[in-house]
Design a protein around this motif. Structure first.
Motif, PDB file in Angstrom:
ATOM      1  N   VAL A 259       1.097  -1.253  -0.060  1.00  0.00           N
ATOM      2  CA  VAL A 259       0.019   0.051  -0.399  1.00  0.00           C
ATOM      3  C   VAL A 259       0.653   1.464   0.338  1.00  0.00           C
ATOM      4  O   VAL A 259       1.312   2.161  -1.196  1.00  0.00           O
ATOM      5  CB  VAL A 259      -0.901   0.070   1.194  1.00  0.00           C
ATOM      6  CG1 VAL A 259      -1.909   1.356   1.263  1.00  0.00           C
ATOM      7  CG2 VAL A 259      -2.485  -0.664   1.277  1.00  0.00           C
TER       8      VAL A 259
ATOM      9  N   GLU B 160       1.476   4.163  -2.752  1.00  0.00           N
ATOM     10  CA  GLU B 160       0.871   5.500  -2.746  1.00  0.00           C
ATOM     11  C   GLU B 160       1.804   6.498  -3.433  1.00  0.00           C
ATOM     12  O   GLU B 160       2.223   7.072  -3.170  1.00  0.00           O
ATOM     13  CB  GLU B 160       0.394   6.221  -1.702  1.00  0.00           C
ATOM     14  CG  GLU B 160      -0.911   4.851  -1.416  1.00  0.00           C
ATOM     15  CD  GLU B 160      -1.692   5.629  -0.040  1.00  0.00           C
ATOM     16  OE1 GLU B 160      -1.191   6.026   1.263  1.00  0.00           O
ATOM     17  OE2 GLU B 160      -2.407   4.386   0.130  1.00  0.00           O
TER      18      GLU B 160
ATOM     19  N   ALA C 222      -5.979   9.818   2.692  1.00  0.00           N
ATOM     20  CA  ALA C 222      -5.243   9.744   3.348  1.00  0.00           C
ATOM     21  C   ALA C 222      -4.256   8.555   1.632  1.00  0.00           C
ATOM     22  O   ALA C 222      -3.250   8.539   2.169  1.00  0.00           O
ATOM     23  CB  ALA C 222      -4.983   8.777   4.516  1.00  0.00           C
ATOM     24  N   HIS C 223      -5.579   8.443   1.521  1.00  0.00           N
ATOM     25  CA  HIS C 223      -4.647   7.437   0.543  1.00  0.00           C
ATOM     26  C   HIS C 223      -5.500   8.083  -0.898  1.00  0.00           C
ATOM     27  O   HIS C 223      -5.279   6.902  -1.651  1.00  0.00           O
ATOM     28  CB  HIS C 223      -5.084   5.481   0.660  1.00  0.00           C
ATOM     29  CG  HIS C 223      -5.807   4.870   1.638  1.00  0.00           C
ATOM     30  ND1 HIS C 223      -3.894   4.335   1.578  1.00  0.00           N
ATOM     31  CD2 HIS C 223      -5.998   5.144   2.909  1.00  0.00           C
ATOM     32  CE1 HIS C 223      -4.051   3.462   3.122  1.00  0.00           C
ATOM     33  NE2 HIS C 223      -5.301   4.395   3.359  1.00  0.00           N
ATOM     34  N   GLY C 224      -5.547   8.849  -1.060  1.00  0.00           N
ATOM     35  CA  GLY C 224      -5.724   9.806  -2.135  1.00  0.00           C
ATOM     36  C   GLY C 224      -4.596  10.278  -2.875  1.00  0.00           C
ATOM     37  O   GLY C 224      -3.295  10.648  -2.388  1.00  0.00           O
TER      38      GLY C 224
ATOM     39  N   ASP D  78      -9.819   7.956   5.062  1.00  0.00           N
ATOM     40  CA  ASP D  78      -9.630   7.128   3.828  1.00  0.00           C
ATOM     41  C   ASP D  78      -9.376   7.482   2.879  1.00  0.00           C
ATOM     42  O   ASP D  78      -8.097   7.327   2.442  1.00  0.00           O
ATOM     43  CB  ASP D  78     -10.521   5.316   4.327  1.00  0.00           C
ATOM     44  CG  ASP D  78      -9.498   4.766   3.000  1.00  0.00           C
ATOM     45  OD1 ASP D  78      -8.648   4.016   4.200  1.00  0.00           O
ATOM     46  OD2 ASP D  78     -10.372   4.788   2.240  1.00  0.00           O
ATOM     47  N   LEU D  79     -10.149   8.217   2.710  1.00  0.00           N
ATOM     48  CA  LEU D  79     -10.760   8.868   1.102  1.00  0.00           C
ATOM     49  C   LEU D  79      -9.391  10.106   0.768  1.00  0.00           C
ATOM     50  O   LEU D  79      -8.756   9.616   0.363  1.00  0.00           O
ATOM     51  CB  LEU D  79     -11.360   9.166   0.613  1.00  0.00           C
ATOM     52  CG  LEU D  79     -13.009   8.306   0.261  1.00  0.00           C
ATOM     53  CD1 LEU D  79     -13.761   9.056  -0.026  1.00  0.00           C
ATOM     54  CD2 LEU D  79     -12.357   7.053  -0.758  1.00  0.00           C
TER      55      LEU D  79
ATOM     56  N   ILE E  49       1.835   6.759  -6.780  1.00  0.00           N
ATOM     57  CA  ILE E  49       0.559   7.961  -7.151  1.00  0.00           C
ATOM     58  C   ILE E  49       1.121   9.609  -6.661  1.00  0.00           C
ATOM     59  O   ILE E  49       0.934  10.574  -6.984  1.00  0.00           O
ATOM     60  CB  ILE E  49      -0.305   7.754  -6.655  1.00  0.00           C
ATOM     61  CG1 ILE E  49      -1.033   6.986  -5.557  1.00  0.00           C
ATOM     62  CG2 ILE E  49      -0.954   6.418  -7.677  1.00  0.00           C
ATOM     63  CD1 ILE E  49      -1.842   7.310  -5.015  1.00  0.00           C
TER      64      ILE E  49
ATOM     65  N   ARG F 175      -8.927  -0.581  -5.667  1.00  0.00           N
ATOM     66  CA  ARG F 175      -8.645   0.712  -5.415  1.00  0.00           C
ATOM     67  C   ARG F 175      -7.294   1.518  -6.178  1.00  0.00           C
ATOM     68  O   ARG F 175      -7.379   3.195  -6.459  1.00  0.00           O
ATOM     69  CB  ARG F 175      -8.808   1.446  -3.876  1.00  0.00           C
ATOM     70  CG  ARG F 175      -7.319   1.930  -3.658  1.00  0.00           C
ATOM     71  CD  ARG F 175      -7.970   2.757  -2.162  1.00  0.00           C
ATOM     72  NE  ARG F 175      -7.594   3.609  -1.260  1.00  0.00           N
ATOM     73  CZ  ARG F 175      -8.794   3.777  -0.552  1.00  0.00           C
ATOM     74  NH1 ARG F 175      -7.835   3.064   0.741  1.00  0.00           N
ATOM     75  NH2 ARG F 175      -9.396   4.398  -0.498  1.00  0.00           N
ATOM     76  N   TYR F 176      -6.523   1.249  -5.886  1.00  0.00           N
ATOM     77  CA  TYR F 176      -5.061   1.805  -7.093  1.00  0.00           C
ATOM     78  C   TYR F 176      -5.173   1.889  -8.239  1.00  0.00           C
ATOM     79  O   TYR F 176      -5.335   3.021  -9.324  1.00  0.00           O
ATOM     80  CB  TYR F 176      -4.005   0.827  -6.409  1.00  0.00           C
ATOM     81  CG  TYR F 176      -4.143   1.424  -5.427  1.00  0.00           C
ATOM     82  CD1 TYR F 176      -3.557   2.112  -4.588  1.00  0.00           C
ATOM     83  CD2 TYR F 176      -4.128   0.453  -4.158  1.00  0.00           C
ATOM     84  CE1 TYR F 176      -2.651   2.966  -3.654  1.00  0.00           C
ATOM     85  CE2 TYR F 176      -4.384   0.659  -2.757  1.00  0.00           C
ATOM     86  CZ  TYR F 176      -3.794   2.151  -2.680  1.00  0.00           C
ATOM     87  OH  TYR F 176      -3.660   2.073  -0.870  1.00  0.00           O
TER      88      TYR F 176
ATOM     89  N   LYS G  93      -6.992   5.004  -9.970  1.00  0.00           N
ATOM     90  CA  LYS G  93      -5.775   6.604  -9.830  1.00  0.00           C
ATOM     91  C   LYS G  93      -5.989   7.081 -11.334  1.00  0.00           C
ATOM     92  O   LYS G  93      -5.629   6.265 -11.992  1.00  0.00           O
ATOM     93  CB  LYS G  93      -4.873   5.770  -8.618  1.00  0.00           C
ATOM     94  CG  LYS G  93      -5.073   5.527  -7.736  1.00  0.00           C
ATOM     95  CD  LYS G  93      -5.842   5.997  -6.709  1.00  0.00           C
ATOM     96  CE  LYS G  93      -5.942   5.768  -5.500  1.00  0.00           C
ATOM     97  NZ  LYS G  93      -7.038   6.868  -4.015  1.00  0.00           N
TER      98      LYS G  93
END
Lengths: 293, 274
Positions: free
Chosen positions: A47, A51, B92-94, B89-90, A54, A94-95, A98
């Motif tokens: 994770v 991150e 922090a992981h955005g 969460d959105l 991105i 979710r990734y 992006k």
């Protein structure tokens, strides 16, 4: 000539590399998620790595005017590791959404184990669900058989060949991929894989249609300048400039633009750069005056 | 009846159908929220949501600073009643753009501890886009002071960042009401530091310190009347007007005939007239 470097692991490189790339005309880089040189022990480190791709790495590239894109995936080596493989698959959706993620990868085969095959197939399904192309890492050992197996898995998944980039190819594999409808990638290395002279020979024989060259530079003995170096060799060999431009700019853009998240027009301008900004409180300046850099 | 959801839906215009489809996806499977959120700019568009200033929920915003995807983010989070943990969460992981969307959505969402927490994140980093998204083009900052644990000290520090990054005060609606002597001291110290380094000073410094003077304010305001920058002279004149000190009127009277700018002259005239 503008260059799109379609496979480079900038996570492992220093700012000098970004500067050299920028000066050599590299306007955009594609960084596939990969193996970090040693196995990870929990999904959390994946994770954080995703991150970085991105976030910080994109920011770092922009400071040098370079657009940064990535592909997301579970690499084949760690597909074999039950401590992480299923959990990584669970966080990938979710990734994959992006904005800078333009593909799933690098997935594929390494030791050519049943687990690698299973996770490769699952990630091809992931690419289908997110309408993304796939970047496939092919084995360095028993390569020809590995290529054939990768192709068979893609076909079993009924995934469109035009959205497949089979990477790390050579003189042998081009004979297999040439008429498949997929894209053929060549990683140019200082000593191993391919070198610029061999790449020139391949281009002279097969042309540049659906061909892609990259440096695959990482934490090992590799050279981020391999694409610019190959450009020089191709020019010296008399390959027309338009063909070279197709190989190092148009082709990678055409392949990754299939994600719907990459626009050539936007790449014609250097990435936005504001040296006064920091990312999570961190800059690349290390105390230098931004006005004098 | 006008509700924030209905108002947002109206501003989404042609993007509403796509937003509704995403909402249905999240309602069917809550775990899809973090998957759907990053794609909002692609699916709802990055074009400006409208023109003019409008009230949405408890907040007032300048629509030209908000894109359809920003309003779509607010609409989606409201419609799904997203919890503070889900929103964080959105964030922090955005990526940078997702975080900006979420910060702009804060202007429309009910304020709460999440707002304070995200203000803290903006304070901790130095990304102009995020500071603008959280503080500018709306009245969120003004609505938050002294609420949800966002105390005056935290407010001073965040507003100082606006000065540090040279963003105009008027973009944070109502922030001037937060003027206080401690903040004036912070601004004056920053100004002195910048001047020593030969760098420009935030123009709104002169405007704000006049509202809450501290030692050194009068001298800085009078000196500002002779500044070479028109904007600084105007701010200094406005600061003096706010200061309401009759003993400083002669300085305005002396400057008035030499002032070349009409707007500054008008303020000086009011000062002289008392």
């Amino acid at each position: 000539m503008l260059i799109f470097e379609p496979h480079i692991h900038m996570f492992s490189r220093i700012t000098d590399d970004y500067e050299r790339l920028s000066l050599a005309g590299v306007r955009a880089v594609l960084e596939p998620a990969f193996w970090l040189g040693q196995n990870r022990t929990s999904v959390g480190t994946f994770v954080d790595y995703f991150e970085t791709l991105i976030g910080w790495e994109r920011f770092r590239a922009q400071q040098f005017g370079i657009h940064h894109f990535c592909t997301m995936g579970l690499n084949p080596r760690e597909a074999n590791d039950d401590r992480v493989n299923k959990d990584v698959l669970a966080v990938l959706p979710r990734y994959c959404e992006k904005d800078s993620c333009v593909g799933v990868g690098e997935i594929g085969l390494d030791d050519q184990t049943p687990k690698e095959e299973r996770f490769m197939a699952e990630q091809i399904e992931l690419a289908k669900r997110h309408a993304l192309p796939v970047l496939i890492h092919t084995p360095h050992r028993d390569k020809k058989k590995g290529f054939e197996r990768c192709i068979a898995i893609v076909k079993d998944c009924k995934f469109p060949m035009e959205r497949v980039l089979l990477d790390h190819g050579n003189e042998e594999t081009i004979k297999i991929t040439r008429n498949l409808g997929c894209w053929s990638g060549f990683s140019i290395y200082p000593n191993t894989k391919m070198d610029p002279a061999r790449m020139v020979a391949i281009v002279l024989e097969y042309g540049v249609d659906k061909m892609i060259v990259n440096s695959a530079a990482d934490w090992g003995v590799s050279d981020p300048m391999m694409v610019p170096r190959t450009v020089v060799k191709l020019e010296q060999a008399g390959v027309p400039r338009a063909k070279i431009e197709q190989l190092v700019w148009k082709n990678p853009i055409a392949f990754f633009a299939q994600s719907g998240r990459l626009d050539e027009k936007a790449l014609l301008q250097p990435a936005r750069s504001n040296l006064r900004e920091t990312f999570d409180g961190n800059s690349v300046l290390r105390g230098q005056d931004p006005d004098k850099v | 009846m006008s509700t924030p959801l209905a108002d947002l839906a109206r501003h989404l215009g042609p993007s509403l159908a796509a937003a509704e489809s995403l909402l249905a996806e999240v309602r069917a499977d809550r775990t899809r929220l973090p998957v759907v959120f990053p794609g909002l700019p692609r699916r709802l568009g990055r074009d400006v949501a409208g023109s003019g200033r409008t009230t949405l929920g408890a907040g007032t915003i300048d629509l030209p600073a908000f894109r359809r995807c920003d309003l779509g983010a607010a609409w989606l989070l409201l419609a799904t009643a997203a919890s503070a943990d889900e929103c964080f969460d959105l964030y922090a992981h955005g990526d940078i753009e997702e975080r900006a969307m979420l910060l702009r959505a804060l202007h429309v969402l009910p304020t709460g501890p999440l707002t304070t927490r995200l203000f803290g994140e903006v304070q901790r980093t130095n990304i102009v886009l995020h500071l603008e998204a959280a503080l500018c083009d709306g009245d969120l900052f003004a609505r938050m002071v002294d609420r949800h644990g966002f105390d005056r000290t935290a407010a001073n520090k965040l507003l100082l960042k606006l000065a540090f990054l040279d963003l105009p005060l008027h973009r944070a609606f109502g922030a001037e009401q937060h003027a206080n002597t401690e903040f004036s001291r912070m601004l004056q110290d920053l100004a002195t530091e910048r001047e020593a380094a030969g760098r420009s000073v935030w123009r709104d410094t002169w405007r704000l310190i006049g509202m809450a003077p501290c030692p050194g304010t009068a001298a800085r305001l009078v000196g500002g009347l002779e500044h070479g920058d028109d904007g600084v002279r105007l701010a200094a004149a406005e600061g003096l007007l706010a200061l309401r000190r009759a003993d400083l009127r002669p300085f305005a009277a002396e400057r008035l005939p030499r002032e070349p700018r009409e707007g500054v002259r008008a303020v000086l005239q009011r000062l002289v007239s008392g």
